[in-house]
Design a protein around this motif. Structure first.
Motif, PDB file in Angstrom:
ATOM      1  N   UNK A   1      30.441  39.881  42.241  1.00 51.72           N
ATOM      2  CA  UNK A   1      31.769  39.407  41.892  1.00 51.72           C
ATOM      3  C   UNK A   1      32.320  38.387  42.897  1.00 51.72           C
ATOM      4  N   UNK A   2      32.285  38.716  44.174  1.00 48.29           N
ATOM      5  CA  UNK A   2      32.929  37.861  45.173  1.00 48.29           C
ATOM      6  C   UNK A   2      32.256  36.498  45.252  1.00 48.29           C
ATOM      7  N   UNK A   3      30.925  36.480  45.261  1.00 49.99           N
ATOM      8  CA  UNK A   3      30.227  35.192  45.370  1.00 49.99           C
ATOM      9  C   UNK A   3      30.437  34.325  44.136  1.00 49.99           C
ATOM     10  N   UNK A   4      30.476  34.941  42.974  1.00 52.50           N
ATOM     11  CA  UNK A   4      30.746  34.165  41.763  1.00 52.50           C
ATOM     12  C   UNK A   4      32.177  33.624  41.770  1.00 52.50           C
ATOM     13  N   UNK A   5      33.122  34.459  42.155  1.00 53.94           N
ATOM     14  CA  UNK A   5      34.521  34.020  42.187  1.00 53.94           C
ATOM     15  C   UNK A   5      34.734  32.933  43.231  1.00 53.94           C
ATOM     16  N   UNK A   6      34.129  33.090  44.395  1.00 53.09           N
ATOM     17  CA  UNK A   6      34.252  32.063  45.431  1.00 53.09           C
ATOM     18  C   UNK A   6      33.648  30.744  44.972  1.00 53.09           C
ATOM     19  N   UNK A   7      32.545  30.815  44.251  1.00 52.73           N
ATOM     20  CA  UNK A   7      31.899  29.594  43.768  1.00 52.73           C
ATOM     21  C   UNK A   7      32.740  28.904  42.705  1.00 52.73           C
ATOM     22  N   UNK A   8      33.372  29.697  41.844  1.00 51.79           N
ATOM     23  CA  UNK A   8      34.260  29.127  40.838  1.00 51.79           C
ATOM     24  C   UNK A   8      35.456  28.456  41.508  1.00 51.79           C
TER      25      UNK A   8
ATOM     26  N   UNK B   1      38.937  35.527  37.177  1.00 52.15           N
ATOM     27  CA  UNK B   1      37.578  34.988  37.109  1.00 52.15           C
ATOM     28  C   UNK B   1      36.590  36.070  36.696  1.00 52.15           C
ATOM     29  N   UNK B   2      36.800  37.281  37.186  1.00 52.53           N
ATOM     30  CA  UNK B   2      35.889  38.380  36.838  1.00 52.53           C
ATOM     31  C   UNK B   2      35.823  38.590  35.336  1.00 52.53           C
ATOM     32  N   UNK B   3      36.935  38.364  34.662  1.00 51.58           N
ATOM     33  CA  UNK B   3      36.961  38.509  33.212  1.00 51.58           C
ATOM     34  C   UNK B   3      36.192  37.431  32.483  1.00 51.58           C
ATOM     35  N   UNK B   4      35.844  36.356  33.204  1.00 53.91           N
ATOM     36  CA  UNK B   4      35.099  35.252  32.600  1.00 53.91           C
ATOM     37  C   UNK B   4      33.584  35.419  32.738  1.00 53.91           C
ATOM     38  N   UNK B   5      33.156  36.391  33.543  1.00 59.06           N
ATOM     39  CA  UNK B   5      31.736  36.570  33.845  1.00 59.06           C
ATOM     40  C   UNK B   5      31.031  37.281  32.688  1.00 59.06           C
TER      41      UNK B   5
ATOM     42  N   UNK C   1      25.650  51.963  28.764  1.00 56.63           N
ATOM     43  CA  UNK C   1      26.718  51.176  29.360  1.00 56.63           C
ATOM     44  C   UNK C   1      27.077  51.711  30.728  1.00 56.63           C
ATOM     45  N   UNK C   2      27.146  50.821  31.706  1.00 53.24           N
ATOM     46  CA  UNK C   2      27.442  51.206  33.093  1.00 53.24           C
ATOM     47  C   UNK C   2      28.933  51.047  33.372  1.00 53.24           C
ATOM     48  N   UNK C   3      29.601  52.158  33.630  1.00 54.49           N
ATOM     49  CA  UNK C   3      31.048  52.117  33.853  1.00 54.49           C
ATOM     50  C   UNK C   3      31.416  51.647  35.250  1.00 54.49           C
ATOM     51  N   UNK C   4      30.420  51.477  36.130  1.00 52.52           N
ATOM     52  CA  UNK C   4      30.693  51.043  37.500  1.00 52.52           C
ATOM     53  C   UNK C   4      30.570  49.529  37.654  1.00 52.52           C
ATOM     54  N   UNK C   5      30.359  48.808  36.560  1.00 50.75           N
ATOM     55  CA  UNK C   5      30.066  47.377  36.630  1.00 50.75           C
ATOM     56  C   UNK C   5      31.279  46.482  36.711  1.00 50.75           C
ATOM     57  N   UNK C   6      31.083  45.197  36.371  1.00 51.38           N
ATOM     58  CA  UNK C   6      32.130  44.188  36.499  1.00 51.38           C
ATOM     59  C   UNK C   6      33.108  44.204  35.333  1.00 51.38           C
TER      60      UNK C   6
END
Length: 237
Positions: free
Chosen positions: A22-29, A46-50, A201-206
């Motif tokens: 999450x953090x690396x993707x958000x920082x890159x965006x 941003x997390x909602x866009x992944x 389905x993984x409930x611990x994910x993004x």
């Protein structure tokens, strides 16, 4: 159709399933938005866009989710900067979820005939690089990304290709009914449905909230639940 016990093929999503990126993707965006002179966005937004691949992530971030911007050069510029930046910073804060390596090791030990692979909408090269870095690659016979085929999840083509490859490796036909897709979003569940495979389905994910829109066959609250499900396919978590 009931699940074969154990399944013959398990296909994992990457972001939000095996790793927290999450953090690396958000920082890159946000670095991309800053480069374009646009205001940055909160991480929660941003997390909602992944989940739908790099191109859609960037389009959503710059306010073009439907592809309405006619200046494709502008969109390409944004995507190119994002990919270049992420290529360098993809491992700044990304980590493997606790219990993932142990779960994969346990599956390999208890079900050595069960093949495993990765199918992600992330571009294939960073996906493979990340899996190599964290020692995940040896568990998988294949790792396909969002640019490996002409379509992305939830189109079933990638999953169907993995089933075909797994069948060749196993020396016998593996069916969708003997296959599980593991992921943290409705995209992964729909991919499984579109192929005729089972889903966890993984409930611990993004984006676990998206699982409400497309409920999986089973829920995993931790990676250890993957193994518990393989031991008892009728179990609910």
């Amino acid at each position: 159709m009931p699940l074969a016990s154990p399944p013959r093929l398990i296909v994992f999503d990457l972001d939000g399933t095996l790793i927290d990126s999450r953090v690396d993707l958000c920082n890159s965006v946000n670095a991309t938005l800053a480069q374009l002179g646009k205001p940055t966005l909160p991480e929660a937004v941003i997390s909602g866009y992944i989940g739908d691949g790099a191109s859609m992530l960037v389009r959503r971030a710059i306010g073009d989710p439907e592809g309405d911007i006619t200046d494709e050069q502008y969109v390409t510029q944004a995507l190119t900067f994002f990919l270049d930046y992420y290529r360098i910073h993809k491992l700044d804060y990304t980590y493997v979820y606790p219990g993932v390596l142990e779960a994969l090791q346990a599956i390999r030990y208890t079900h050595p005939q069960t093949l495993m692979a990765v199918l992600t909408n992330k571009p294939v090269h960073p996906s493979r690089d990340i899996c190599d870095h964290f020692g995940l690659s040896p568990f998988f016979f294949q790792n396909y990304g969002g640019n490996s085929f002409h379509t992305k999840k939830p189109d079933p083509h990638g999953l169907e290709a993995l089933i075909a490859e797994a069948s060749t490796l196993a020396g016998h036909a593996i069916t969708p009914a003997e296959t599980i897709m593991v992921g943290d979003t409705d995209i992964d569940v729909l991919t499984a449905r579109n192929c005729g495979a089972h889903s966890i389905g993984c409930t611990f994910g993004l984006k676990p909230h998206s699982l409400e829109d497309a409920p999986p066959d089973h829920l995993a609250h931790t990676p250890a639940d993957w193994l518990a499900f393989l031991v008892n396919p009728q179990q609910t978590f």
